[in-house]
Design an enzyme around this catalytic site. Structure first.
Site, PDB file in Angstrom:
ATOM      1  N   THR A 145       0.863  -1.193   0.000  1.00 27.13           N
ATOM      2  CA  THR A 145       0.000   0.000   0.000  1.00 27.13           C
ATOM      3  C   THR A 145       0.898   1.240   0.000  1.00 27.13           C
ATOM      4  O   THR A 145       1.325   1.686  -1.051  1.00 27.13           O
ATOM      5  CB  THR A 145      -0.966  -0.009   1.210  1.00 27.13           C
ATOM      6  N   LYS A 176       4.240  -6.775   3.971  1.00 25.38           N
ATOM      7  CA  LYS A 176       3.939  -5.397   3.643  1.00 25.38           C
ATOM      8  C   LYS A 176       3.668  -4.654   4.946  1.00 25.38           C
ATOM      9  O   LYS A 176       3.185  -5.225   5.921  1.00 25.38           O
ATOM     10  CB  LYS A 176       2.745  -5.278   2.696  1.00 25.38           C
ATOM     11  N   THR A 187       0.602  -2.729  11.599  1.00 23.02           N
ATOM     12  CA  THR A 187      -0.314  -2.782  10.466  1.00 23.02           C
ATOM     13  C   THR A 187       0.419  -3.430   9.317  1.00 23.02           C
ATOM     14  O   THR A 187       1.021  -2.790   8.482  1.00 23.02           O
ATOM     15  CB  THR A 187      -0.840  -1.413  10.059  1.00 23.02           C
ATOM     16  N   GLU A 270       6.310   5.141   7.383  1.00 23.44           N
ATOM     17  CA  GLU A 270       5.872   6.221   6.497  1.00 23.44           C
ATOM     18  C   GLU A 270       6.619   7.518   6.799  1.00 23.44           C
ATOM     19  O   GLU A 270       6.526   8.060   7.905  1.00 23.44           O
ATOM     20  CB  GLU A 270       4.361   6.421   6.642  1.00 23.44           C
ATOM     21  N   ASN A 393      -0.560  10.524   5.762  1.00 20.39           N
ATOM     22  CA  ASN A 393      -1.761  10.143   6.479  1.00 20.39           C
ATOM     23  C   ASN A 393      -2.847  11.203   6.461  1.00 20.39           C
ATOM     24  O   ASN A 393      -4.024  10.889   6.646  1.00 20.39           O
ATOM     25  CB  ASN A 393      -1.387   9.743   7.913  1.00 20.39           C
ATOM     26  N   SER A 398      -8.081  10.994   0.494  1.00 22.65           N
ATOM     27  CA  SER A 398      -8.521  12.140  -0.321  1.00 22.65           C
ATOM     28  C   SER A 398      -7.812  12.209  -1.663  1.00 22.65           C
ATOM     29  O   SER A 398      -7.004  11.394  -2.017  1.00 22.65           O
ATOM     30  CB  SER A 398      -8.298  13.443   0.452  1.00 22.65           C
TER      31      SER A 398
END
EC number: 2.3.1.35
Length: 398
Positions: A145, A176, A187, A270, A393, A398
């Site tokens: 992702t 992942k 996650t 991230e 994030n 969006s």
């Protein structure tokens, strides 16, 4: 060349779950029933595929395939999510020619969005057709992702007794994960494969022990996802059998693979630029050592200081102080990069900050805390926290 354990094949297609032309649906297929074990999220809102996979493993302890989609988490989707998950596995079972109960599902993506079953219906036969013509790397890319890079690790084991010469046995792990990372687990999704022959009960032991010292010791942002899953499959195709008396040989290889993948997830946090290795010693017990390590790992102040290459060890001290562990503050010592910073209740005099500057520029930043209260030890890997994490994030849906 990535060594593939015998008995496994991969498939991957673009199903359109991500609204892009990227691979987003993958499968690992075993040529016959494989022993299977799983470890799952402890979030109170487990996703539908987590519940379906848990039920399947409780019934048989075997599997023929793992099927993972990215772009649709199928979490917080109620009864419809369960129905959709089972229907998607029914589609995959029909396309692969195996029972739907023998396929272990995983999903990753946005929480609270129902699955697009029309896309599943179109993609299932294409995925089945791709099995055997795709690489492990194709599968890895299909389950990503926000990952910046694919995550694979492998190990080789020799000397196991078996039908033939006893080896070699291979272990391959694929994962992942980049954000919403905090045990238990993170996650993340992972499939670990071996061509050794292992009974399901023993396989469960090996997986749990490996996860406890790898995936359960990484922190990116302090959030635990709804979909976290790690599977371990054993095909038995190498002709080497693992019994309890020689379990340690395979367990060591599986742990090595899981730890390598866990490091990659922390490295790929991230927006992360560094991996923080937090080692706590001298705690009253292991539980207290874990409290301190995790508190430091989740502290935004510590993580942003590391991102800014700022040797602000006072933030570490502060985190230790509110961790809830029992200790005498006058007995605590703190180091960074093995450079003493705090000892006997006061700062260490000298040029510590000047000496720390080169260490803070490294990829791996080491933090050591000795509580001086006992023999408890614990270690956690964390990532730093910077501007890019907020951007990723803030714009996720969006």
């Amino acid at each position: 060349m990535i060594p593939i354990p015998k008995g496994f094949a991969f498939g991957a297609v673009c199903a359109g779950f991500k609204n892009s032309q990227k691979l987003d649906l993958g499968a690992v297929v075993c040529e016959k029933d494989a022993s299977a074990a799983g470890v799952f999220t402890k979030n109170a809102f487990p996703a539908a595929p987590v519940l379906v996979a848990q039920e399947a493993l409780e019934k048989s302890g075997t599997a023929r395939a793992v099927c993972i989609n990215s772009g649709q988490a199928n979490a917080a989707t109620g009864e419809r999510g369960m129905v959709d998950c089972k229907l998607s596995m029914e589609m995959m079972g029909g396309a692969l020619g195996v029972s739907e109960e023998s396929i272990l599902p995983c999903s990753t993506g946005v929480i609270g969005v129902p699955m697009d079953m029309g896309k599943w219906r179109d993609a299932a036969p294409k995925l089945a057709e791709s099995v055997g013509s795709c690489s492990a790397m194709d599968f890895t890319r299909a389950i990503m992702t926000t990952d910046a890079f694919p995550k694979l690790a492998w190990a080789r084991v020799t000397g196991l007794p078996g039908n033939g010469d006893g080896g070699p046995v291979h272990v391959l792990g694929i994962a992942k994960g980049a954000g919403m990372i905090c045990p238990n687990m993170a996650t993340m999704l992972s499939v670990v494969m071996t061509d050794a022959e292992v009974e399901p009960e023993l396989l469960r032991e090996i997986l749990k022990e490996s996860v406890d010292i790898s995936f359960n010791r990484i922190v990116v942002d302090g959030d635990t996802s709804t979909n976290d899953t790690v599977f371990l499959l054993a095909s038995g195709a190498a002709g080497a059998r693992v019994e309890r008396e020689n379990k340690a040989v395979l367990a060591e290889a599986v742990a090595e693979v899981c730890q390598a993948l866990a490091y990659m997830i922390a490295e790929d946090g991230e927006g992360a630029t560094k991996v923080i290795r937090i080692s706590v010693t001298g705690a009253k017990d292991t539980d207290d050592a874990e409290k301190v390590a995790r508190t430091i790992a989740k502290s935004p102040l510590v993580k942003t200081a590391v991102y800014g290459k700022d040797p602000n060890w006072g933030r570490i001290l502060c985190a230790v102080g509110y961790s809830g562990a029992t200790f005498n503050p006058d007995h605590v010592s703190i180091t960074m990069g093995n450079i003493p910073l705090f000892r006997n209740g006061q700062p260490v005099e000298g040029q510590a900050k000047l000496l720390l500057a080169p260490h803070m520029r490294r990829q791996d930043v080491e933090i050591g805390v000795d509580l001086g209260a006992g023999n408890g030890v614990y270690e956690v890997l964390a990532s730093d926290l910077g501007h890019e994490y907020i951007r990723i994030n803030a714009e996720y849906t969006s």
